[in-house]
Design a protein around this motif. Structure first.
Motif, PDB file in Angstrom:
ATOM      1  N   TYR A 193      70.936  21.721 -65.899  1.00  0.00           N
ATOM      2  CA  TYR A 193      71.217  22.627 -64.785  1.00  0.00           C
ATOM      3  C   TYR A 193      72.288  23.650 -65.179  1.00  0.00           C
ATOM      4  CZ  TYR A 193      72.523  24.261 -60.123  1.00  0.00           C
ATOM      5  OH  TYR A 193      72.794  25.049 -59.033  1.00  0.00           O
ATOM      6  N   GLY A 240      61.704  24.556 -65.183  1.00  0.00           N
ATOM      7  CA  GLY A 240      62.651  23.454 -65.300  1.00  0.00           C
ATOM      8  C   GLY A 240      62.009  22.225 -65.914  1.00  0.00           C
ATOM      9  N   PHE A 256      70.839  26.084 -68.200  1.00  0.00           N
ATOM     10  CA  PHE A 256      69.403  26.250 -68.029  1.00  0.00           C
ATOM     11  C   PHE A 256      68.822  27.226 -69.035  1.00  0.00           C
ATOM     12  CE2 PHE A 256      65.476  27.483 -65.822  1.00  0.00           C
ATOM     13  CZ  PHE A 256      65.012  26.250 -65.400  1.00  0.00           C
ATOM     14  N   LEU A 260      65.569  22.765 -61.020  1.00  0.00           N
ATOM     15  CA  LEU A 260      65.028  21.667 -61.815  1.00  0.00           C
ATOM     16  C   LEU A 260      63.609  21.297 -61.387  1.00  0.00           C
ATOM     17  CD1 LEU A 260      68.112  19.282 -62.156  1.00  0.00           C
ATOM     18  CD2 LEU A 260      67.332  21.081 -63.701  1.00  0.00           C
ATOM     19  N   ALA A 298      69.934  15.843 -66.550  1.00  0.00           N
ATOM     20  CA  ALA A 298      69.870  16.818 -65.456  1.00  0.00           C
ATOM     21  C   ALA A 298      71.124  17.691 -65.313  1.00  0.00           C
ATOM     22  CB  ALA A 298      69.558  16.104 -64.137  1.00  0.00           C
ATOM     23  N   PHE A 310      63.179  20.428 -69.312  1.00  0.00           N
ATOM     24  CA  PHE A 310      63.448  18.981 -69.270  1.00  0.00           C
ATOM     25  C   PHE A 310      62.705  18.286 -70.407  1.00  0.00           C
ATOM     26  CE2 PHE A 310      64.990  17.753 -64.814  1.00  0.00           C
ATOM     27  CZ  PHE A 310      66.024  16.997 -65.315  1.00  0.00           C
ATOM     28  N   GLN A 369      64.550  16.411 -57.871  1.00  0.00           N
ATOM     29  CA  GLN A 369      63.594  17.445 -57.494  1.00  0.00           C
ATOM     30  C   GLN A 369      63.931  18.139 -56.189  1.00  0.00           C
ATOM     31  OE1 GLN A 369      60.801  18.394 -59.791  1.00  0.00           O
ATOM     32  NE2 GLN A 369      62.620  17.506 -60.750  1.00  0.00           N
TER      33      GLN A 369
END
Length: 852
Positions: free
Chosen positions: A523, A490, A526, A485, A519, A494, A480
């Motif tokens: 990223y 984000g 995205f 994210l 993650a 997720f 975080q």
């Protein structure tokens, strides 16, 4: 992303509304700043590409909730017509109207409305074609909820928008935000724009805002709004001279009631555009890299590629994608906030005028040849410098503008030819991966193919499942620190990607750590959740096969024991110390391997680590783990159990480039079968020789030979835990010692071999048959029958072989002998699985010739 061509890069800036510092959300965590929310929503705008829309490129956060948005920009706009004070012809007005509607319709298909349409946001390129700017401002600010200013300009706002009034999120008197504007609001704004073009002046320009709003709202009582506006601005004669179909178009756009006003799609089909529409080709979105449709490139290259770039004034950089040019500008030291500050117009949107010229890069560099025999670096005026750049640290290479340009162009061509050029992608990835294309490069290394979007869409990501609660708890704690994210967008992505994986793998379960694994892929992709999901789904079985079983204890325990054997193999002194203080891998290494180090390192280090990890196989993580321990070696050797626990509770800074370099070296020294795990993923094909010729015998995933009698035998976990050194298969030993007939002729080498076979049987057994080139260190001369050490074997001939891979061979006592070598800090010791008996049927044992 489309080419830059005649466009410029521009920027505009604004502030997100500030949130109170003493308020928390329903989950007890601080509220997400509005600037972070905007940053997350912005990302999808980078994927909206159309000839009538200015391409969004990037967004960045500054101090005090400032946001700076970078986008395609053109100097000319419709406000230029207004300044001239001349009315536009009917033909020009229809052309502009049609092109604006094209852009609006495309936006509507993606769930967007402009809401900020005005004369200075309708730009014109060098050919006079429309380019809509700031079309994403309404979307990224959540329909204006995240800023303290209204989205849109009073003169152009539709009556229903004005009737809603101004909404301020921080105002406690407003409980609910107004309903979002629909596509028809933009049609009214377009009507005002077209009217201004016909009249040659701005509407309501010299009237105060309050009076403007009152006047627009009173238009609801009028039957003919166009006539009323013309009388109000003294241009009734001009409007009357317009063709009737043009006036009718204005009336349709300026219809007061939204229910009777047409949408952009409906207006595009209006007969008024019949003549003009035949000159326009419908926009077709390019086929994506991962789709079910066939892709092809239409290339017409001259015999001599240098003919492409004979003109001295050719601007090859302008043919590259906008995001590439901006990326290179940033590498060259560009700072958007600094640019705006230096020009003293921080609130404006100036073009980026300091793009690097890259004069040293000749035209041929923009057309690299992809044949295997060609150099990875094309010839240029500074080719020697570029060749030297390859040897520099990775962090320096990634900031070298010219080097990155060359690498981006090369990878761009290779990825467009994927999967046909898959081997070349692997080859170039061993050099480095440009950060700009890392997401697609990883997908290629993981072998992603096919229509991944259709597969992802077919997965039910909405129906509640038991895992939802755990996912909701984990996401707000996962990387975080990263703005992207940590944004609500984000978090939503997720949630969807993780849930898609759980639903599509019913034989596996969600374990904490899966969010960390997700993650890096999220990223990098995205705006392409399907690709993030596909990459994660390919990554897990390759490196974490069966790690996410409901009962994974047997898998984890075997993995940790093999890791322990790898520590003993590469660094026996450290292994002995950790064992002595009982600091076992169970205490620190489970988060490492369960998340492939994503729980340990920040994303920027994971990117560099995984660039190399993806080139290796499922055994490479062991080498990363050993490399991390070796960086902490001095502190570990100097401390006891409690100090080591504290050390790993807050892991010191790790030099990730050194870690990667040492991991590769460890990987190349590890025999394939030494990392054998019976719970590893079954292999269908041979592993890649990922790190070049040096690693040919040491790099591939272990798999059974055609003769199963020479392969590794599964070992019970209880028996495996008694081992002190890893085992190698007979097949592996044969390869390593080059005992095959085809390899014997190649043994004349200048350097010493990396391996030595140590036969510990008694002299008589050794003389009856042994591996060619092996040495005999009889166990019965070094140890008594009850295992007591009589003579240290390392003080004799064996000392000469320290540093090589030592394979202990016998029909008994292999474990005890190898354990002693480890105990006295002898590195790279392993034992032959099955002993000498495995080799007897091969016919490869030799008998010494009798002395004459």
């Amino acid at each position: 992303m489309r080419p830059l061509k005649d466009a410029q890069l521009g920027a505009f800036t604004f502030f997100a509304s500030a949130l109170p510092h003493d308020v928390c959300g329903s989950n007890g965590l601080p509220l997400t700043p509005n600037s972070i929310k905007i940053l997350g929503r912005f990302q999808i705008l980078k994927t909206i590409t159309h000839p009538r829309l200015c391409q969004y490129v990037d967004i960045s956060r500054g101090k005090h909730e400032r946001l700076i948005v970078v986008a395609e920009h053109f100097e000319r706009s419709l406000s230029g017509f207004q300044k001239q004070g001349k009315a536009a012809s009917s033909e020009k007005m229809l052309q502009i109207g049609y092109e604006v509607l094209e852009g609006l319709e495309f936006m509507n298909k993606h769930g967007l409305v402009h809401r900020a349409l005005s004369a200075h946001n309708v730009l014109l390129d060098c050919k006079g074609n429309v380019k809509l700017a700031k079309f994403g401002l309404y979307h990224m600010t959540d329909h204006g909820a995240d800023v303290d200013f209204p989205i849109g300009y009073p003169s152009y706002l539709a009556p229903e928008v004005i009737a809603q009034g101004c909404f301020h999120p921080s105002d406690p008197s407003h409980d609910d935000a107004p309903l979002p504007s629909g596509p028809k609001a933009d049609v009214w704004s377009l009507g005002v724009l077209l009217f201004e073009l016909c009249a040659g002046r701005r509407l309501l320009h010299n009237i105060e805002i309050s009076e403007r709003l009152k006047f627009i709202l009173t238009l609801g009582c009028m039957d003919d709004i166009v006539t009323v506006l013309a009388e109000e601005h003294g241009c009734l004669d001009t409007i009357k001279e317009l063709p009737e179909n043009v006036v009718e178009l204005l009336r349709k756009c300026l219809t007061f009631l939204p229910s009777k006003r047409p949408t952009p799609a409906e207006l595009l089909g209006d007969p008024v555009f019949n003549v003009i529409s035949c000159h326009y080709t419908p926009f077709q979105k390019p086929i994506s890299l991962f789709a079910s449709s066939l892709r092809c490139a239409h290339l017409d290259l001259p015999d001599d590629i240098s003919d492409l770039c004979k003109e001295d004034d050719d601007d090859f950089l302008s043919e590259r994608a906008i995001d590439e040019v901006y990326h290179l500008w940033c590498l060259a030291g560009g700072d958007m906030e600094k640019e705006l500050t230096n020009k003293d117009i921080i609130q404006s949107k100036p073009p980026v005028c300091t793009l690097p010229k890259l004069k040293d890069v000749v035209g041929e560099a923009y057309y690299p040849l992809l044949e295997d025999e060609q150099s990875a670096l094309p010839q240029s005026n500074s080719s020697n410098e570029l060749s030297a750049t390859v040897t520099l640290p990775l962090i320096i290479r990634e900031r070298d503008t010219e080097y990155q340009l060359i690498r981006i162009i090369l990878f761009d061509r290779l990825l467009k030819a994927y999967p046909y050029k898959k081997n070349l992608v692997w080859k170039e990835a061993r050099v480095d991966i440009p950060p700009l294309v890392r997401g697609l490069a990883w997908a290629a290394l993981l072998g992603i193919e096919g229509d991944i979007q259709a597969k992802y869409d077919s997965i039910d990501k909405d129906t509640p499942i038991p895992t939802d609660r755990q996912i909701e708890v984990d996401i707000p704690r996962c990387h975080q620190y990263d703005e992207l994210l940590s944004s609500p967008e984000g978090h939503s992505k997720f949630r969807r990607v993780l849930k898609a994986w759980v639903v599509s793998h019913p034989d596996l379960v969600y374990w904490q750590g899966l969010d960390s694994l997700c993650a890096p892929f999220l990223y990098l992709n995205f705006n392409h959740e399907a690709l993030a999901y596909a990459c994660m789904s390919a990554f897990i079985p390759k490196y974490l096969y069966n790690f996410f079983l409901k009962d994974n204890s047997h898998v984890i325990q075997e993995y940790l024991k093999v890791f322990s054997l790898m520590i003993a193999f590469h660094d026996p002194e450290l292994s002995n110390h950790l064992n002595e203080i009982r600091f076992i891998p169970d205490l620190y290494a489970i988060p490492w391997f369960l998340t492939m180090f994503t729980h340990v390192f920040p994303l920027h280090k994971i990117f560099h680590l995984w660039d190399t990890l993806l080139l290796g196989n499922s055994s490479f993580p062991f080498c990363i783990g050993v490399a991390i321990l070796q960086q902490l070696r001095d502190r570990l050797l100097a401390n006891g159990f409690n100090e080591c626990i504290l050390l790993f509770s807050d892991l010191p800074e790790i030099d990730i480039e050194r870690c990667v370099r040492e991991s590769i070296n460890l990987f190349c020294w590890t025999p394939k079968s030494a990392t054998y795990r019976q719970h590893a993923q079954p292999l269908k094909v041979a592993g890649d020789n990922s790190f070049g010729k040096t690693a040919s015998y040491f790099s591939s995933d272990y798999q059974d030979m055609p003769n199963p009698d020479l392969s590794r035998e599964p070992l019970a976990l209880s028996d495996l835990k008694e081992e002190m050194s890893p085992r190698v298969s007979a097949a592996d030993l044969i390869d390593l010692c080059e005992l095959s007939l085809s390899a014997i002729s190649k043994r004349n080498r200048a350097s010493k071999p990396k391996i030595v076979a140590v036969d510990i049987r008694n002299v008589e057994d050794f003389s009856r048959g042994h591996i060619s080139g092996s040495i005999n260190v009889a166990f019965n001369l070094a140890f008594s029958p009850d295992g007591e050490l009589l003579q240290c074997p390392t003080t004799g001939i064996l000392q000469n072989y320290r540093g090589r891979v030592i394979v202990v061979i016998s029909n008994a006592m292999q474990t005890a002998f190898s354990a002693h070598l480890v105990k006295v800090n002898f590195p790279r010791v392993c034992i032959l699985d099955g002993g000498i008996n495995k080799l007897k049927p091969t016919g490869l044992l030799t008998v010494p010739s009798p002395q004459i």
